[in-house]
Design a protein around this motif. Structure first.
Motif, PDB file in Angstrom:
ATOM      1  N   ARG A 151       0.821  -1.202   0.000  1.00 29.87           N
ATOM      2  CA  ARG A 151       0.000   0.000   0.000  1.00 29.87           C
ATOM      3  C   ARG A 151       0.860   1.259   0.000  1.00 29.87           C
ATOM      4  N   ALA A 152       1.947   1.259   0.782  1.00 26.11           N
ATOM      5  CA  ALA A 152       2.825   2.426   0.801  1.00 26.11           C
ATOM      6  C   ALA A 152       3.425   2.676  -0.575  1.00 26.11           C
ATOM      7  N   LEU A 153       3.800   1.610  -1.252  1.00 29.12           N
ATOM      8  CA  LEU A 153       4.384   1.749  -2.577  1.00 29.12           C
ATOM      9  C   LEU A 153       3.351   2.235  -3.582  1.00 29.12           C
ATOM     10  N   ARG A 154       2.103   1.846  -3.377  1.00 23.97           N
ATOM     11  CA  ARG A 154       1.047   2.190  -4.330  1.00 23.97           C
ATOM     12  C   ARG A 154       0.461   3.571  -4.082  1.00 23.97           C
ATOM     13  N   ASP A 155       0.269   3.952  -2.812  1.00 24.09           N
ATOM     14  CA  ASP A 155      -0.524   5.140  -2.495  1.00 24.09           C
ATOM     15  C   ASP A 155       0.289   6.367  -2.113  1.00 24.09           C
ATOM     16  N   LEU A 156       1.489   6.188  -1.585  1.00 29.31           N
ATOM     17  CA  LEU A 156       2.239   7.350  -1.103  1.00 29.31           C
ATOM     18  C   LEU A 156       2.786   8.163  -2.270  1.00 29.31           C
ATOM     19  N   PRO A 157       2.685   9.492  -2.212  1.00 29.89           N
ATOM     20  CA  PRO A 157       3.390  10.324  -3.193  1.00 29.89           C
ATOM     21  C   PRO A 157       4.893  10.086  -3.098  1.00 29.89           C
ATOM     22  N   THR A 158       5.588  10.430  -4.144  1.00 24.48           N
ATOM     23  CA  THR A 158       7.021  10.125  -4.213  1.00 24.48           C
ATOM     24  C   THR A 158       7.799  10.730  -3.057  1.00 24.48           C
ATOM     25  N   ALA A 163      10.572   9.893   2.141  1.00 28.12           N
ATOM     26  CA  ALA A 163      10.722  10.170   3.566  1.00 28.12           C
ATOM     27  C   ALA A 163      10.685   8.877   4.378  1.00 28.12           C
ATOM     28  N   VAL A 164       9.797   7.970   3.996  1.00 28.35           N
ATOM     29  CA  VAL A 164       9.707   6.682   4.687  1.00 28.35           C
ATOM     30  C   VAL A 164      11.002   5.887   4.507  1.00 28.35           C
ATOM     31  N   LEU A 165      11.524   5.865   3.288  1.00 30.21           N
ATOM     32  CA  LEU A 165      12.768   5.139   3.038  1.00 30.21           C
ATOM     33  C   LEU A 165      13.943   5.782   3.770  1.00 30.21           C
ATOM     34  N   ALA A 166      13.946   7.123   3.842  1.00 31.55           N
ATOM     35  CA  ALA A 166      15.014   7.801   4.583  1.00 31.55           C
ATOM     36  C   ALA A 166      14.952   7.450   6.063  1.00 31.55           C
ATOM     37  N   HIS A 167      13.747   7.314   6.597  1.00 27.49           N
ATOM     38  CA  HIS A 167      13.575   6.899   7.994  1.00 27.49           C
ATOM     39  C   HIS A 167      14.173   5.504   8.208  1.00 27.49           C
ATOM     40  N   GLU A 168      13.852   4.567   7.318  1.00 28.61           N
ATOM     41  CA  GLU A 168      14.367   3.204   7.469  1.00 28.61           C
ATOM     42  C   GLU A 168      15.874   3.155   7.258  1.00 28.61           C
ATOM     43  N   LEU A 169      16.382   3.977   6.344  1.00 19.94           N
ATOM     44  CA  LEU A 169      17.828   4.045   6.168  1.00 19.94           C
ATOM     45  C   LEU A 169      18.496   4.539   7.447  1.00 19.94           C
ATOM     46  N   ARG A 274       3.863  15.611   7.036  1.00 19.45           N
ATOM     47  CA  ARG A 274       2.532  15.544   6.440  1.00 19.45           C
ATOM     48  C   ARG A 274       1.933  14.152   6.576  1.00 19.45           C
ATOM     49  N   SER A 275       2.761  13.127   6.375  1.00 24.46           N
ATOM     50  CA  SER A 275       2.269  11.756   6.537  1.00 24.46           C
ATOM     51  C   SER A 275       1.831  11.486   7.973  1.00 24.46           C
ATOM     52  N   LEU A 276       2.623  11.948   8.921  1.00 28.35           N
ATOM     53  CA  LEU A 276       2.267  11.745  10.332  1.00 28.35           C
ATOM     54  C   LEU A 276       0.998  12.501  10.690  1.00 28.35           C
ATOM     55  N   HIS A 277       0.841  13.701  10.139  1.00 27.98           N
ATOM     56  CA  HIS A 277      -0.358  14.488  10.432  1.00 27.98           C
ATOM     57  C   HIS A 277      -1.601  13.801   9.870  1.00 27.98           C
ATOM     58  N   GLU A 278      -1.507  13.237   8.673  1.00 32.56           N
ATOM     59  CA  GLU A 278      -2.657  12.540   8.105  1.00 32.56           C
ATOM     60  C   GLU A 278      -3.015  11.313   8.936  1.00 32.56           C
ATOM     61  N   ARG A 279      -2.007  10.569   9.369  1.00 35.99           N
ATOM     62  CA  ARG A 279      -2.273   9.388  10.183  1.00 35.99           C
ATOM     63  C   ARG A 279      -2.841   9.772  11.539  1.00 35.99           C
ATOM     64  N   HIS A 300       1.970   9.712  17.214  1.00 34.98           N
ATOM     65  CA  HIS A 300       2.195  10.645  16.113  1.00 34.98           C
ATOM     66  C   HIS A 300       2.419  12.073  16.609  1.00 34.98           C
ATOM     67  N   ARG A 301       1.736  12.466  17.671  1.00 31.53           N
ATOM     68  CA  ARG A 301       1.928  13.824  18.202  1.00 31.53           C
ATOM     69  C   ARG A 301       3.368  14.023  18.688  1.00 31.53           C
ATOM     70  N   THR A 302       3.901  13.022  19.365  1.00 30.34           N
ATOM     71  CA  THR A 302       5.274  13.129  19.849  1.00 30.34           C
ATOM     72  C   THR A 302       6.253  13.226  18.689  1.00 30.34           C
ATOM     73  N   ARG A 303       6.041  12.431  17.660  1.00 28.34           N
ATOM     74  CA  ARG A 303       6.937  12.478  16.503  1.00 28.34           C
ATOM     75  C   ARG A 303       6.854  13.832  15.803  1.00 28.34           C
ATOM     76  N   LEU A 304       5.636  14.368  15.674  1.00 30.99           N
ATOM     77  CA  LEU A 304       5.490  15.690  15.051  1.00 30.99           C
ATOM     78  C   LEU A 304       6.160  16.774  15.890  1.00 30.99           C
ATOM     79  N   HIS A 305       6.035  16.671  17.198  1.00 30.99           N
ATOM     80  CA  HIS A 305       6.652  17.644  18.089  1.00 30.99           C
ATOM     81  C   HIS A 305       8.178  17.650  17.913  1.00 30.99           C
ATOM     82  N   HIS A 306       8.792  16.477  17.818  1.00 29.20           N
ATOM     83  CA  HIS A 306      10.242  16.410  17.684  1.00 29.20           C
ATOM     84  C   HIS A 306      10.704  16.815  16.288  1.00 29.20           C
ATOM     85  N   LEU A 307       9.810  16.761  15.308  1.00 30.34           N
ATOM     86  CA  LEU A 307      10.186  17.157  13.959  1.00 30.34           C
ATOM     87  C   LEU A 307      10.134  18.660  13.741  1.00 30.34           C
ATOM     88  N   GLN A 308       9.445  19.392  14.615  1.00 27.46           N
ATOM     89  CA  GLN A 308       9.217  20.810  14.388  1.00 27.46           C
ATOM     90  C   GLN A 308      10.502  21.601  14.171  1.00 27.46           C
TER      91      GLN A 308
END
Length: 311
Positions: A151-158, A163-169, A274-279, A300-308
């Motif tokens: 689903r991530a490969l099909r639905d996520l914008p590039t 961003a997801v791949l950078a997180h896993e890297l 943006r992905s975290l906010h949608e989730r 998700h709120r904690t992750r968004l807070h640390h990303l600010q």
């Protein structure tokens, strides 16, 4: 691709053939979460060591196999966790992943090349996999596995897929993946014994119900005495086993936040946010306190807070 420029470092990239990419001298590093995770796996490692030693003693008495041989083989077996054929078996039969088909690879490979180029990492060192799942998720495992869900490969914008791949890297380059793999690998003998005892639990309960009241009383007193003696001899250290799941989850949450920072520093902070906010908006109800404390992923709120600070 997201238009946010990469941070100034020793990296040059252009997305296209003939690109000049500068790889960093140190492709991987370790942060404090790696050593904390390994330290928290120490009780499981000691239990597994006791299981392996018991098996070695049994083989010595029955077949004459030297005690040191099974112990040495088990200690050296951790290297298999980073053996490419072993990783393939792990990906297919434990994680239930599959190789990307040509259409999936056409979408996935260019994004992965750009992410690794920004990081100054040789992306060919890693293996790309796909999970047949309808969840928006990805994972980094062992020494070289990077996977995204169908689903991530099909639905996520590039940009969000990047961003997801950078997180896993970030999990790989910070050592989170290999430390988790080693902990899982060396805890396996103890885990198998624990599962065997769990399967015997219903039979033990039935046996206890059929026993007389006096026998149950004697068994309870004996169990309490052994527990008290063990705690006294070990200065209460076994009580820490009840705290380990919470400590391990806390270290896991910290590792997730550091992987988010890795993605943000590569210029993917905004699509990740943006992905975290949608989730967050799709989330029906906030989990309870116990669930949050035992979760290896921060909310998700904690992750968004640390990303600010990186936006």
């Amino acid at each position: 691709m997201d238009n946010t420029p990469a941070p100034p470092d020793d990296l040059e990239y252009r997305n296209g053939p003939g690109t000049r990419v500068t790889y960093r001298a140190r492709q991987r590093r370790t942060d404090h979460t790696v050593w904390l995770r390994l330290a928290l796996h120490l009780p499981a490692f000691l239990l597994s060591s006791a299981v392996v030693l018991a098996v070695a003693l049994a083989l010595d008495s029955l077949l004459g196999v030297p005690v040191w041989l099974p112990v040495a083989l088990w200690a050296a077996s951790g290297g298999l966790a980073f053996h490419r054929p072993t990783e393939v078996l792990l990906a297919r039969h434990v994680l239930h992943l599959h190789r990307p088909v040509p259409t999936e690879l056409t979408r996935l490979a260019p994004v992965w090349r750009e992410v690794t180029a920004r990081a100054g990492v040789d992306g060919s060192r890693y293996e790309l996999w796909v999970e047949d799942s309808d969840e928006l998720n990805a994972l980094a495992a062992a020494g070289h596995i990077v996977a995204v869900t169908r689903r991530a490969l099909r639905d996520l914008p590039t940009s969000r897929l990047a961003a997801v791949l950078a997180h896993e890297l970030g999990h790989h380059t910070s050592g989170h993946s290999w430390s988790g793999m080693l902990g899982w690998w060396y805890a396996m003998p103890g885990r198998l014994v624990w599962r065997g005892l769990a399967r015997m639990k219903p039979r033990m309960i039935r046996t206890a119900r059929g026993a007389s009241g006096m026998a149950l009383c004697v068994l309870t007193v004996l169990t309490c005495y052994l527990a008290f003696t063990t705690l006294k001899a070990t200065y209460g250290l076994p009580l820490l086993l009840f705290v380990l799941p919470y400590l391990t989850a806390a270290v896991g949450r910290r590792a997730e936040l550091r992987a988010d920072v890795h993605a943000a520093r590569l210029g993917f902070g905004r699509p990740l946010a943006r992905s975290l906010h949608e989730r967050l908006t799709e989330q029906s109800a906030a989990p309870g306190l116990a669930a949050r404390l035992l979760s290896h992923h921060p909310d998700h709120r904690t992750r968004l807070h640390h990303l600010q600070r990186y936006l």
